[in-house]
Design a protein around this motif. Structure first.
Motif, short mmCIF file in Angstrom:
data_model
loop_
_atom_site.label_atom_id
_atom_site.label_comp_id
_atom_site.label_asym_id
_atom_site.label_seq_id
_atom_site.Cartn_x
_atom_site.Cartn_y
_atom_site.Cartn_z
N LEU A 163 0.79 -1.22 0.00
CA LEU A 163 0.00 0.00 0.00
C LEU A 163 0.83 1.28 0.00
O LEU A 163 0.28 2.37 -0.12
CB LEU A 163 -0.95 0.01 1.22
CG LEU A 163 -2.08 -1.02 1.15
CD1 LEU A 163 -2.82 -1.08 2.48
CD2 LEU A 163 -3.03 -0.72 0.02
N ASN A 164 2.14 1.16 0.14
CA ASN A 164 3.00 2.33 0.02
C ASN A 164 2.81 2.95 -1.37
O ASN A 164 2.63 2.24 -2.36
CB ASN A 164 4.47 1.95 0.19
CG ASN A 164 4.73 1.17 1.46
OD1 ASN A 164 4.18 0.08 1.63
ND2 ASN A 164 5.56 1.70 2.33
N VAL A 165 2.89 4.27 -1.44
CA VAL A 165 2.76 4.94 -2.73
C VAL A 165 4.01 4.73 -3.57
O VAL A 165 3.94 4.66 -4.79
CB VAL A 165 2.47 6.44 -2.53
CG1 VAL A 165 2.47 7.19 -3.86
CG2 VAL A 165 1.12 6.61 -1.83
N ASP A 166 5.16 4.62 -2.92
CA ASP A 166 6.40 4.28 -3.63
C ASP A 166 7.27 3.47 -2.67
O ASP A 166 6.86 3.12 -1.57
CB ASP A 166 7.13 5.54 -4.14
CG ASP A 166 7.49 6.52 -3.03
OD1 ASP A 166 7.90 6.07 -1.93
OD2 ASP A 166 7.38 7.73 -3.24
N SER A 167 8.50 3.16 -3.11
CA SER A 167 9.37 2.29 -2.31
C SER A 167 10.35 3.07 -1.43
O SER A 167 11.20 2.47 -0.78
CB SER A 167 10.17 1.37 -3.26
OG SER A 167 9.33 0.66 -4.11
N GLY A 168 10.24 4.40 -1.44
CA GLY A 168 11.25 5.23 -0.79
C GLY A 168 11.42 5.00 0.69
O GLY A 168 12.51 5.23 1.23
N THR A 169 10.36 4.58 1.39
CA THR A 169 10.45 4.42 2.84
C THR A 169 10.61 2.97 3.27
O THR A 169 10.54 2.67 4.46
CB THR A 169 9.19 5.00 3.51
OG1 THR A 169 8.03 4.34 2.97
CG2 THR A 169 9.08 6.50 3.25
N LEU A 170 10.82 2.06 2.32
CA LEU A 170 10.91 0.65 2.66
C LEU A 170 12.29 0.30 3.20
O LEU A 170 13.31 0.74 2.68
CB LEU A 170 10.62 -0.22 1.43
CG LEU A 170 9.19 -0.13 0.87
CD1 LEU A 170 9.05 -1.04 -0.34
CD2 LEU A 170 8.16 -0.49 1.93
N ASN A 171 12.31 -0.53 4.22
CA ASN A 171 13.56 -1.00 4.82
C ASN A 171 14.27 -1.94 3.84
O ASN A 171 13.68 -2.92 3.38
CB ASN A 171 13.24 -1.72 6.13
CG ASN A 171 14.48 -2.07 6.93
OD1 ASN A 171 15.51 -2.42 6.37
ND2 ASN A 171 14.37 -1.98 8.24
N PRO A 172 15.56 -1.69 3.52
CA PRO A 172 16.29 -2.57 2.61
C PRO A 172 16.33 -4.03 3.07
O PRO A 172 16.44 -4.94 2.24
CB PRO A 172 17.69 -1.97 2.59
CG PRO A 172 17.49 -0.53 2.92
CD PRO A 172 16.36 -0.51 3.91
N TYR A 173 16.25 -4.25 4.38
CA TYR A 173 16.23 -5.62 4.88
C TYR A 173 14.99 -6.37 4.39
O TYR A 173 15.02 -7.58 4.17
CB TYR A 173 16.22 -5.63 6.41
CG TYR A 173 17.60 -5.59 7.03
CD1 TYR A 173 18.58 -6.50 6.69
CD2 TYR A 173 17.89 -4.63 7.99
CE1 TYR A 173 19.83 -6.46 7.26
CE2 TYR A 173 19.16 -4.58 8.58
CZ TYR A 173 20.12 -5.50 8.20
OH TYR A 173 21.36 -5.46 8.78
N ARG A 174 13.89 -5.63 4.20
CA ARG A 174 12.62 -6.26 3.84
C ARG A 174 12.41 -6.33 2.34
O ARG A 174 11.73 -7.23 1.85
CB ARG A 174 11.46 -5.51 4.48
CG ARG A 174 11.47 -5.53 6.00
CD ARG A 174 10.23 -4.85 6.56
NE ARG A 174 9.01 -5.53 6.13
CZ ARG A 174 8.49 -6.58 6.75
NH1 ARG A 174 9.08 -7.09 7.81
NH2 ARG A 174 7.38 -7.13 6.30
N HIS A 175 13.00 -5.36 1.61
CA HIS A 175 12.62 -5.28 0.19
C HIS A 175 13.79 -4.97 -0.74
O HIS A 175 13.58 -4.61 -1.90
CB HIS A 175 11.53 -4.22 0.02
CG HIS A 175 10.60 -4.51 -1.11
ND1 HIS A 175 9.65 -5.51 -1.07
CD2 HIS A 175 10.47 -3.96 -2.34
CE1 HIS A 175 8.98 -5.54 -2.20
NE2 HIS A 175 9.46 -4.61 -3.00
N GLY A 176 15.01 -5.09 -0.27
CA GLY A 176 16.13 -4.80 -1.14
C GLY A 176 16.31 -3.30 -1.35
O GLY A 176 15.71 -2.48 -0.66
N GLU A 177 17.15 -2.96 -2.32
CA GLU A 177 17.48 -1.55 -2.54
C GLU A 177 16.30 -0.77 -3.12
O GLU A 177 15.41 -1.33 -3.75
CB GLU A 177 18.68 -1.42 -3.47
CG GLU A 177 18.37 -1.68 -4.92
CD GLU A 177 19.53 -1.36 -5.86
OE1 GLU A 177 20.61 -1.00 -5.38
OE2 GLU A 177 19.34 -1.48 -7.08
#
Length: 416
Positions: free
Chosen positions: A74-88
């Motif tokens: 549901l995030n609008v983009d990937s900018g706030t995602l933790n790299p541990y959870r979703h990669g770069e």
């Protein structure tokens, strides 16, 4: 939209229909074909690598291709995602912060992508709610079908128009059966129905288990995963079977039997030394020809363009395989346990090493454990050091110590 414009739009509508198929201006049904790549059994199968490699094969034939990644979160983009959870987080030219697979598409296809090539559930639902507030649904109760799925179809067709693509490659993130991406599968099923026969090719990636204690490949999980895909109303045309080693004919036969897919289109996509050997691997398996047949693209294919592009690509692969000078590069960061956190850095090192006839070996250094007392030992075998970025203060002191050491000891250093 002001009230007068909204009322004017509504006043022109006199009939109610169960179909909701928004068509962008300039869209020509039948011109653009669609290849939909989905995953079964588990995530992390390399759908983006596979999809971009197959797109590269068609691009080499002179076709215009356009990729898009559909994410369920549901995030609008990937900018706030933790790299541990979703990669770069990969940042596009227009500033869109997106999934790392978009970097794979850019590298494979030599294209600069934009926000048109990426969608999340957050984006799709936002567009639906905005239209609902504007009265665009003409008083209808807004539902997952047809309105949310209609918005997905609209997104795909907008990409087709803006890129004038012969083929749009649609990668659905996650795995069939995930709650958050079910409406993407439904939207693609509807798209294939609306566009007509020969308009869409569905490719399923699956995985064959090989437990060490058994010493043989087991296909039951793959069979059940494909069965789950069939339950969505989607019949795959091609199945790519992932595995550590080449998948045996016996296993492929079992999967073909359970999936209604001809054996020659159930192919082994086992691990390789580099992602850049995959396009040729797909050609040898006949998948590029299969897609051309399924989508009836023969009239648009250029054999001359393909031969030239293959020669250039295979020259790079040959230089990669023959690179002999060993070089050890240390990557100092705090996400070193998850290699996908630094996917673009890894690929850049491979590209540079191939260009310089060097076989790059990466040493991962966790900066949360680096101090002034042990930094010299940690970096003593490095020919160069890269210090990538990161979020928060954890590991920051270790990075500073590494930077000081390489600068004072004149070790080649790149800070990102």
């Amino acid at each position: 939209m002001d009230a007068n414009r909204m009322l004017a739009a509504i006043s022109k509508v006199s009939e109610e229909t169960e179909f909701y198929t928004p068509m962008p201006a300039g869209y020509k049904p039948g011109k653009t074909k669609y290849v939909v790549v989905v995953g079964t059994v588990m995530s992390g199968l390399g759908k983006g690598i596979f999809s971009s490699s197959l797109a590269k094969c068609l691009q080499d034939k002179g076709l215009t291709v356009a990729p898009i990644k559909l994410e369920g979160y549901l995030n609008v983009d990937s900018g706030t995602l933790n790299p541990y959870r979703h990669g770069e987080v990969f940042v596009l030219n227009d500033g869109m912060e997106c999934d790392m697979d978009l970097g794979t598409y850019e590298r494979m296809l030599d294209q600069n992508l934009s926000r048109l090539n990426f969608a999340t559930s957050g984006q799709i639902f936002t567009r639906v709610l905005e239209k609902e507030r504007q009265g665009s649904y003409l008083g209808r109760d807004v539902q997952m079908i047809p309105h949310v799925t209609g918005e997905v179809k609209s997104k795909l067709r907008e990409l087709a128009v803006s890129t004038d693509a012969d083929v749009v490659f649609v990668e659905i993130g996650g795995t069939v059966g995930d709650v958050e991406n079910e409406y993407y599968f439904e939207a693609c099923r509807e798209l294939a129905f609306e566009e007509g026969p020969g308009s869409a090719c569905f490719v399923a990636l699956t995985y064959v288990l090989e437990p060490p204690t058994l010493g043989e490949q087991k296909s039951k999980a793959a069979q059940l995963g494909i069965k789950r895909l069939l339950a969505t109303g989607i019949q795959p045309h091609i199945i790519a079977v992932r595995g550590h080693r080449p998948v045996t004919r016996k296993v492929r036969e079992k999967i073909a039997l359970y999936s209604n897919v001809p054996l020659e289109r159930v192919v082994s996509m086992h691990d390789q030394e580099s992602v850049y050997v995959l396009p040729e691997m797909l050609r040898e398996a006949g998948l590029d020809a299969a897609v051309v047949d399924i989508l009836d693209l023969h009239a648009r294919v250029s054999t001359e363009a393909e031969e030239k592009a293959r020669a250039t690509w295979n020259d790079y692969v040959t230089r990669y395989r023959e690179a002999g000078r060993p070089v050890t590069i240390g990557i100092t960061g705090k996400y070193t346990s998850v290699r996908d956190s630094y996917a673009s850095v890894i690929q850049a090192l491979e590209h540079a090493g191939t260009h310089c006839d060097a076989r790059v070996r990466i040493e991962w250094i966790d900066t949360t454990e680096i101090t002034a007392d042990n930094v010299a030992k940690a970096l003593e075998r490095m020919d160069g050091v890269i210090v990538p970025g990161g979020f928060g203060v954890r590991g920051a002191e270790g990075k500073i110590v590494c930077v000081r050491h390489v600068r004072e000891n004149r070790i080649p250093y790149l800070g990102l």
